[in-house]
Design a protein around this motif. Sequence first.
Motif, PDB file in Angstrom:
ATOM      1  N   HIS A 305       0.805  -1.114  -0.102  1.00  0.00           N
ATOM      2  CA  HIS A 305      -0.244   0.048   0.021  1.00  0.00           C
ATOM      3  C   HIS A 305       0.711   1.142  -0.015  1.00  0.00           C
ATOM      4  N   LEU A 306       1.883   1.271   0.941  1.00  0.00           N
ATOM      5  CA  LEU A 306       2.707   2.360   1.013  1.00  0.00           C
ATOM      6  C   LEU A 306       3.565   2.522  -0.146  1.00  0.00           C
ATOM      7  N   ALA A 309       2.127   4.369  -3.051  1.00  0.00           N
ATOM      8  CA  ALA A 309       2.144   5.882  -2.482  1.00  0.00           C
ATOM      9  C   ALA A 309       3.339   6.750  -2.675  1.00  0.00           C
ATOM     10  N   ARG A 360       1.740  12.873   5.673  1.00  0.00           N
ATOM     11  CA  ARG A 360       1.418  12.020   4.681  1.00  0.00           C
ATOM     12  C   ARG A 360       1.467  10.632   4.721  1.00  0.00           C
ATOM     13  N   GLU A 364      -1.544   7.802   4.938  1.00  0.00           N
ATOM     14  CA  GLU A 364      -1.577   6.528   3.868  1.00  0.00           C
ATOM     15  C   GLU A 364      -1.676   5.358   4.896  1.00  0.00           C
ATOM     16  N   ASP A 367      -5.314   5.293   6.142  1.00  0.00           N
ATOM     17  CA  ASP A 367      -6.201   4.841   4.777  1.00  0.00           C
ATOM     18  C   ASP A 367      -6.141   3.300   4.950  1.00  0.00           C
TER      19      ASP A 367
END
Length: 400
Positions: A305-306, A309, A360, A364, A367
């Motif tokens: 996931h990271l 991003a 940020r 994330e 999220d």
Amino acid sequence: MLLSPPDVGPLEESYLLRALRSGWVAPIGPDIDAFEQEIAERVGTRHAVALSSGTAGLHLAMVALGIQRGDAVVVPTLTFVATANAVTYTGAEPVFVDCLPDTGNLDPELLDRTLRKLSASGRRVAAVLPVDMFGSCADYDRILPICAAAGVPVIEDAAEALGASHEGRPAGSFGRAGVLSFNGNKIITTSGGGMLVSDDDILVERCRYLATQARQPVPHYEHTETGYNYRLSNLLAAVGRAQLRRLDAMMARRRAHRSRYAEVFGATAGVRILGSGDQAANCWLTSIVVDPEVSGWRSADLAAHLAAAGIETRPVWKPMHLQPVFADADAVLNGVAERLFATGLTLPSGSGMSTEQADRVCAEIDDFLHDGPRHDAKAGFPRARPSHVGGTADGRATSL
Ligand SMILES: *Cc1c(COP(=O)(O)O)cnc(C)c1O
């Protein structure tokens, strides 16, 4: 967003320029002398020897102790490969010992058992090399008496731990010698470099001599044994002096990131932060440990996931006993290092990371915690799959 990039700016630039303009563009000069003195003061040792890397420092310590082919040297299995390589360079053999679950540091009880076993088998144990994992000192209250009782010298691998302490005593000061690293990803950097610190006059003199090609003190080049070219450049020592002035502020930044992570994961079941992160730690890297049976997701899921991003993460060290290069080495295991490798994830921890950037990363993570695990559960998770092991990501890349 990188894991732990170098944090340099105007102060380093001015120190470096001054050194360059001084003409001392060599592995000798006033910035080296001053850097050695300043590090010795900070670590509380009588001496410090500036070197081209932490690995060089570990290697020199092994040579200076007279370690020989066939000797056994105890190394924690959860570490960067440099610790074990320093042993191999001498022809000695690393014996890997497992770690404690809370910190990832050497397990004193297993160490004790290992030393007794080796001694009973008639093996010469030439040294123990504890590592101060991710900037938290190993448990020297227990380790030092165990090694003293066995008559085995300790060399402290404090490569990750400058600025940390244990019971008020600075990291690097615990063994016959300690070794620091100034690699690009460490708490302070000279782009590449290291330091050996020690109170032992004779050992230090021998390391200086070995680091300068074992040159005899005569006008011509005279050599009676094999030496090494392991000295640090004066230009890089100047960068190190600027970094050292900023050490406390940089540790505070890393500690602040760690607190943010503790907050964002706060109530998440099955997630803990590796190490205590108390005032004695330098908070070099912050890692989480994820129990997928409880959390419903694996550390690798968060990593993916990271990564999407643009945020870099990495598993904790792949244990040395699992490395193909050490397939034949002895290891005394309790399963903890393998579990930390399978379930641990190191998060961006650099002192150069701004509050906005940390915001940020945390957004994330937030999220993911709210959407990611549910999404994964739909796809058939949770199931206890081994994460990382045999995968593309391994601990190697943590060294820049
Ligand atoms: C970084 C590191 C080293 C090696 O230091 P270099 O300066 O990169 O040679 C040794 N041991 C540990 C535990 C490290 O993290």
